[in-house]
Scaffold this active site. Structure first.
Site, PDB file in Angstrom:
ATOM      1  CG  ASN A  18      -7.543  56.883  41.498  1.00 33.75           C
ATOM      2  OD1 ASN A  18      -8.253  58.154  40.359  1.00 33.75           O
ATOM      3  ND2 ASN A  18      -9.316  56.563  42.009  1.00 33.75           N
ATOM      4  CG  MET A  93      -7.789  50.072  51.579  1.00 38.27           C
ATOM      5  SD  MET A  93      -9.262  51.361  51.275  1.00 38.27           S
ATOM      6  CE  MET A  93     -10.593  50.575  52.202  1.00 38.27           C
ATOM      7  NE  ARG A  94      -1.768  51.406  58.507  1.00 37.96           N
ATOM      8  CZ  ARG A  94      -0.928  50.616  58.644  1.00 37.96           C
ATOM      9  NH1 ARG A  94      -0.777  49.283  58.990  1.00 37.96           N
ATOM     10  NH2 ARG A  94      -0.619  50.461  60.427  1.00 37.96           N
ATOM     11  CB  ILE A  95      -6.948  55.597  59.285  1.00 32.56           C
ATOM     12  CG1 ILE A  95      -8.929  55.524  58.687  1.00 32.56           C
ATOM     13  CG2 ILE A  95      -7.787  57.144  59.734  1.00 32.56           C
ATOM     14  CD1 ILE A  95     -10.138  55.194  59.727  1.00 32.56           C
ATOM     15  CG  LEU A  96      -2.074  58.009  56.748  1.00 31.52           C
ATOM     16  CD1 LEU A  96      -1.650  59.423  55.835  1.00 31.52           C
ATOM     17  CD2 LEU A  96      -0.698  57.129  57.573  1.00 31.52           C
ATOM     18  CG  HIS A 112     -14.651  60.031  50.104  1.00 26.38           C
ATOM     19  ND1 HIS A 112     -13.667  58.893  50.985  1.00 26.38           N
ATOM     20  CD2 HIS A 112     -15.243  60.647  49.619  1.00 26.38           C
ATOM     21  CE1 HIS A 112     -14.813  58.531  51.210  1.00 26.38           C
ATOM     22  NE2 HIS A 112     -16.144  59.557  51.244  1.00 26.38           N
ATOM     23  CB  VAL A 147     -11.352  59.165  58.386  1.00 25.70           C
ATOM     24  CG1 VAL A 147     -12.028  58.363  57.236  1.00 25.70           C
ATOM     25  CG2 VAL A 147     -10.594  59.226  59.372  1.00 25.70           C
ATOM     26  CG  ASP A 148     -13.314  59.329  53.920  1.00 27.90           C
ATOM     27  OD1 ASP A 148     -12.364  59.720  52.768  1.00 27.90           O
ATOM     28  OD2 ASP A 148     -13.526  58.577  54.500  1.00 27.90           O
ATOM     29  CD  GLU A 177     -12.546  57.871  41.852  1.00 27.75           C
ATOM     30  OE1 GLU A 177     -11.420  57.573  42.548  1.00 27.75           O
ATOM     31  OE2 GLU A 177     -13.742  57.263  42.833  1.00 27.75           O
TER      32      GLU A 177
HETATM   33  C1  GRF Z   1     -11.186  54.880  44.614  1.00 33.38           C
HETATM   34  O1  GRF Z   1     -12.130  54.685  43.885  1.00 33.38           O
HETATM   35  C2  GRF Z   1     -10.996  56.384  46.072  1.00 33.38           C
HETATM   36  O2  GRF Z   1     -11.586  56.960  45.468  1.00 33.38           O
HETATM   37  C3  GRF Z   1     -10.932  55.269  46.283  1.00 33.38           C
HETATM   38  O3  GRF Z   1     -10.119  54.394  46.249  1.00 33.38           O
HETATM   39  C4  GRF Z   1     -10.770  53.600  44.898  1.00 33.38           C
HETATM   40  C5  GRF Z   1      -8.860  53.352  44.604  1.00 33.38           C
HETATM   41  O4  GRF Z   1      -9.051  53.198  43.248  1.00 33.38           O
HETATM   42  N1  GRF Z   1     -10.420  56.210  48.101  1.00 33.38           N
HETATM   43  P1  GRF Z   1      -7.518  53.039  42.249  1.00 33.38           P
HETATM   44  O5  GRF Z   1      -7.082  51.269  43.352  1.00 33.38           O
HETATM   45  O6  GRF Z   1      -7.283  54.144  42.257  1.00 33.38           O
HETATM   46  O7  GRF Z   1      -8.989  52.091  40.935  1.00 33.38           O
END
Ligand code: GRF
Length: 218
Positions: A18, A93-96, A112, A147-148, A177
């Site tokens: 992304n 991967m951290r929750i703020l 998400h 979260v989310d 995405e």
């Molecule tokens: C994606 O599926 C995003 O929606 C989720 O984590 C993944 C990250 O993928 N939050 P990348 O690191 O952007 O390839």
């Protein structure tokens, strides 16, 4: 060229696909955001290497901090020093904490891999398959302490096919995405997406952004 590009930081923890989509979109002269900073919780993440290759300032958010508060004070200082205006979480991967999220209120976006409010949390693709939904997708939303959750900027929809595995479905969702995150950042950075009573209202948008996403992915 957009007159003043919004300085944007992208926070990642891994692959960074992304991030790549955002960097690619931001190369356009008239794109309203500039990817000024990429921060990763992992020093060896492929996304960090791609950003470096593009000459973007990068940093590693080390886990050396003893407390979440220290970690976030450091993060806040790094973002402020770089005069960052918008923060994009992309596989971060951290929750703020509520304190951090409130301090950056309406300036943090997250992507998400589900059609929120369905399937917040992890393993969204296997949960979508188990639930038997016919459509699945991804959401870009403003970040709130929960979260989310938070005002939705854009969503992208994909069909769920009967022989899908979580991996196949994940790949289909990932492709959408890569289309909706650049679109969402464009809408927010250009000031066309505004929050009113915890919903995002769009202005100066000719057709709904989702309409452009209903065509088959590139
Ligand atoms: C994606 O599926 C995003 O929606 C989720 O984590 C993944 C990250 O993928 N939050 P990348 O690191 O952007 O390839």
């Amino acid at each position: 060229m957009a007159e003043t590009k919004k300085k944007t930081a992208v926070l990642i923890s891994g692959r960074g696909s992304n991030l790549e989509a955002l960097m690619k979109a931001a190369e356009a002269a008239d794109y309203p955001a500039e990817i000024a900073l990429v921060l990763s919780t992992k020093g060896d993440s492929p996304g960090l290497r791609h950003a470096k290759d593009k000459g973007i300032v990068t940093g590693v958010l080390h886990e050396k901090w003893e407390t979440k508060t220290e970690f976030e004070l450091n993060l806040d200082a790094v973002l402020q020093d770089a005069a960052v205006e918008i923060v994009c979480l992309a596989g971060f991967m951290r929750i703020l904490s509520k304190r951090f999220v409130d301090a950056w209120r309406d300036r943090i976006l997250n992507i998400h891999p589900s059609l929120l409010p369905l399937f917040p949390g992890l393993n969204t693709h296997s949960r979508a398959l188990a639930a038997g939904v016919r459509f699945h997708g991804a959401t870009v939303h403003f970040v709130r302490a929960q979260v989310d959750a938070g005002p939705i900027v854009t969503q992208g929809v994909v069909p769920v096919l009967s022989d899908d595995t979580p991996e196949v479905l994940a790949d289909r969702v990932l492709r959408v995405e890569h289309r909706i995150y650049p679109l969402a950042l464009d809408l927010v950075a250009s000031g066309r997406a505004k929050i009113r009573e915890e919903r995002v209202l769009l202005s100066d948008v000719e057709a709904t952004p989702e309409a452009s996403l209903l065509s088959p992915p590139d």
